[in-house]
Design an enzyme around this catalytic site. Sequence first.
Site, PDB file in Angstrom:
ATOM      1  N   GLY A 573      -9.460  -6.783  -7.724  1.00 45.86           N
ATOM      2  CA  GLY A 573      -8.429  -5.811  -8.059  1.00 45.86           C
ATOM      3  C   GLY A 573      -7.094  -6.500  -8.235  1.00 45.86           C
ATOM      4  O   GLY A 573      -6.945  -7.709  -8.011  1.00 45.86           O
ATOM      5  N   ASP A 699       3.386   2.945   1.063  1.00 44.50           N
ATOM      6  CA  ASP A 699       2.618   2.907  -0.185  1.00 44.50           C
ATOM      7  C   ASP A 699       1.210   3.453   0.047  1.00 44.50           C
ATOM      8  O   ASP A 699       0.227   2.905  -0.459  1.00 44.50           O
ATOM      9  CB  ASP A 699       2.553   1.482  -0.725  1.00 44.50           C
ATOM     10  CG  ASP A 699       2.086   1.442  -2.182  1.00 44.50           C
ATOM     11  OD1 ASP A 699       2.166   2.497  -2.855  1.00 44.50           O
ATOM     12  OD2 ASP A 699       1.641   0.362  -2.632  1.00 44.50           O
TER      13      ASP A 699
END
EC number: 2.7.11.18
Length: 928
Positions: A573, A699
């Site tokens: 990722g 986040d």
Amino acid sequence: MGHQISKEDNGEQSNSNNLKKERRYTTNSSNLHFLYQQEEGIGINYKTGSANNSLSNSTNSNNNNYNNTNSSNNNNNSGNNKKITESTSLEDFKQFSTTLSISSTTPPDTPIISYNNSNNNNNNNNNNKSNKAVHFTRTRSRSLNITNTSRNLKVTSSPIIDSQVCAPNNSYNSSIQSLNSLSSTNSLSINTNTNTSSSLSLSSNSSNNSLSTLTNTTTTTTTTTTTNTTQQQQPIKGRKSKSSNALFKSLRSSLTGSSSSNSNSGKKRSSSISSSTNSLDINSANNNNNNNNSLKVSSKKSSKGGSPNSSTESLQSLSTSASASSLTSTPPLPPKSNAFSKSQNSSASSLNKQVISSLPPLAPTSTLTTTTTNLEVSKESLKPSSTPIDNNSVADSSYNNNNNNNNNNNNNNNNNNNNNNNNNNKNNNNLLDRLTDQLHRDPFFYNTNTAYQEENIIVEEVVVKEEEKSLPPKKLPPPLPPKNFKQTTTTTATTTTTTTTTMNPPSPIIQNVNRNNSSSNNSSRHELLRKSSGILPPQTEPTYPSETSSKRSSVEIKYLEENHKYQIFDRLGSGTFSDVYLCINKENGKQYAMKIIDKSLVTMIAQHTDMKVETEVNILKQSFHPHVIQIIDHFESELYYYIVTELLQGGELLYQLEKNHPSTNENVSNYTEEHARKIIKQVIQAVGFLHSNKIVHRDLKPENILFRDKSLGSILKIIDFGLASYVDHDCNCNNNNDNNNNNNNNNNNNTNGEVIQPSSPPPTKLIDVCGTPEFQAPEMVKRLGYSYPVDIWSTGIILYILLCGHPPFQGKNNMIVMSLIIKGELNFDSSVGWDNVSESAKDLIRKMLNPDPEKRLTAQQVLLHEWITTSSDVNGSPQLGAPLFYKQLRRYNSQRHFEKIGDTLLKSQRFIYMSPEKDYLKRRSIQL
């Protein structure tokens, strides 16, 4: 026969001086081309022609105007053949010298030099031709260049007569030497141009001041020698041309490659009349009618000027080298003859013997040999002359000085050879020296053993190396990061041992994290964590990388594999500032996830925010929770930070939900509220753990929540603490309200009027805007300062998506999304998939998404909510949204997939800017 004719046509001179237009004379029959242009104040040009302005007649006549020998035509056997006769007395030979006459014209600074060469013994057929004169007119100029001329000589039955070209020696061109034939079929081609070349040669195989030898080896040879001397005279000096320096520089750069090794190659010739070169022409003539072959040696000698004006220093010694040309331009050799005529005048023979005795011996050969000489231009010859030239005194003294010139000729030639060799060596080594110096100063060729064949190059190489030894050694950056690492083993406060590596030379100690702990124990513990991290910031200010951070260099990966115990595989990722790769430990074979962070981006962002890699490492080391990802190792290189964590193979939260749809997987049961309850409970537990350790994630989103394995009931873990930060206080609104109430009660009970300070320090909130806009809290969007409640808001957005399949605030751009977040309006209509959702779940969402952070629930309050504490059977709870939920979830996942592509483009273009009104970091998204 001893008569000498010197004739000048004043009318022609006046006409030639007044001529200001360009004329071109072309004679195709004799292949003669001559172009001249005379215009005052523009250029130095030389006009040749006869007294009656007939150039073709003067050039095609048998009596060549450039011929300085005594020739006459007599009728033998056939009556049309030509015969060469020489002067039979020394007096006649003396009169063969060239007569120089100078006549001033208008304007006075434009002199005309007339060379009149006549025949001492003239017949009736040749009187008119012998009286014709060759005029050279010089005007002021900027520059004069005469190109190399070509000639085409054809062998016929007529004899070959030597001829010398008389050119004004005060011009800027070199001396002219020619080999002409009296045959009408011989052709001479001359081209004059400006700014092309300064040398004029009539042979493509010979250079300026060349020695041309043409002999025939026979049994009997009759040699006739004619010596023509150039009078010693003062140079005619004129103003130096403005472009003369540029001309000489261009000649010097183009003629440095030539070298002269023969003894005759060192002859110099000045451009002034007083210092002309010594040229020797040996011509062999064959007379078929008389069976008479004569070897003619014409020597043109001159002495150095003795006047102060003529004894000048040379500007530069220029050497020219002969270049190979086509075979058609090379003069053919005359055929050999087995017999030569012995009939020769006795007086001529005696005179020839005297002249030949003074000449150097010549080896008989049948080839045309050429040598190269130097061209020397005098500075004084370019200045105006202050005294006139006496032609009579020059003519009388020329013969008297001839013997002295012959005696000093050998000494002058030897000196010229030595000077010429030195100049040639310097010119040859000029370019080589620069190249050698540049080669040895190149760091990639430093201290290399290069073999050179020439001795002078080896000497220069040694000198360069000795100079470089005195210089300090150059420090070159290695193509790869250095391999010498210092392995250090450190122990954290939690008794976990990790191995860190630092680069050599070591980086400075990391700075303290921006937080103020009220407890001394916590500060000492965090200080220990910072020292054990081993992640050091770069020393210099970073620059934007040329490649995107998602594409790691193969050199970096190769370096990592060679110097560490991890082997990198596929990319798992990517984030805003980092990429995640699959890696395997070479020692135990276990799989891990390696996060590679770009140092340049992190350092740039750290200048405006409190985001630091060492903070992330310290938080991961401190966070030992079952729902928080665990760190394994960390190190750094010159360009990147490396964080090795445990590998989570279950995938992202929402993608796993879409994959476990009953229509795609028969073994999976229907998705209900119980599944959403278990998921959100794990997330809240991890968030509460972080808040208890004074850490805010900032986040939280579905992409940062991963399953440990691929099963739906697998545990979840929070990842990506790149934006996580420490806070200085507990912003729990309940605690703040309690503190305020206590302060008010204390103030009311205080009768002395003293102000009692609160027990906790005043809150200091974070102001950095970070995270994904869809999951940002209103206080972060408004830039009013925020703390722990922002994580509760993000967790409420995740719960909303888990129950209906899409986020509550969506828009075409970030501005619309932010405006919806500030309004805080939630939609629980059945049209958007809320039919089967319980009211308890809706109530929890409303409390978690309260726009007021002080009224928003904390992590402990969420865990104590009714919907979290109430458990039910998974099969007994209703299915969430039926087909509408999966449809909306699939659409939302597709939207996030395209947003990732946009983020990749955004990251490659670095669309990051600072807000003009405040120092807040913002990102610009790309609309797809």
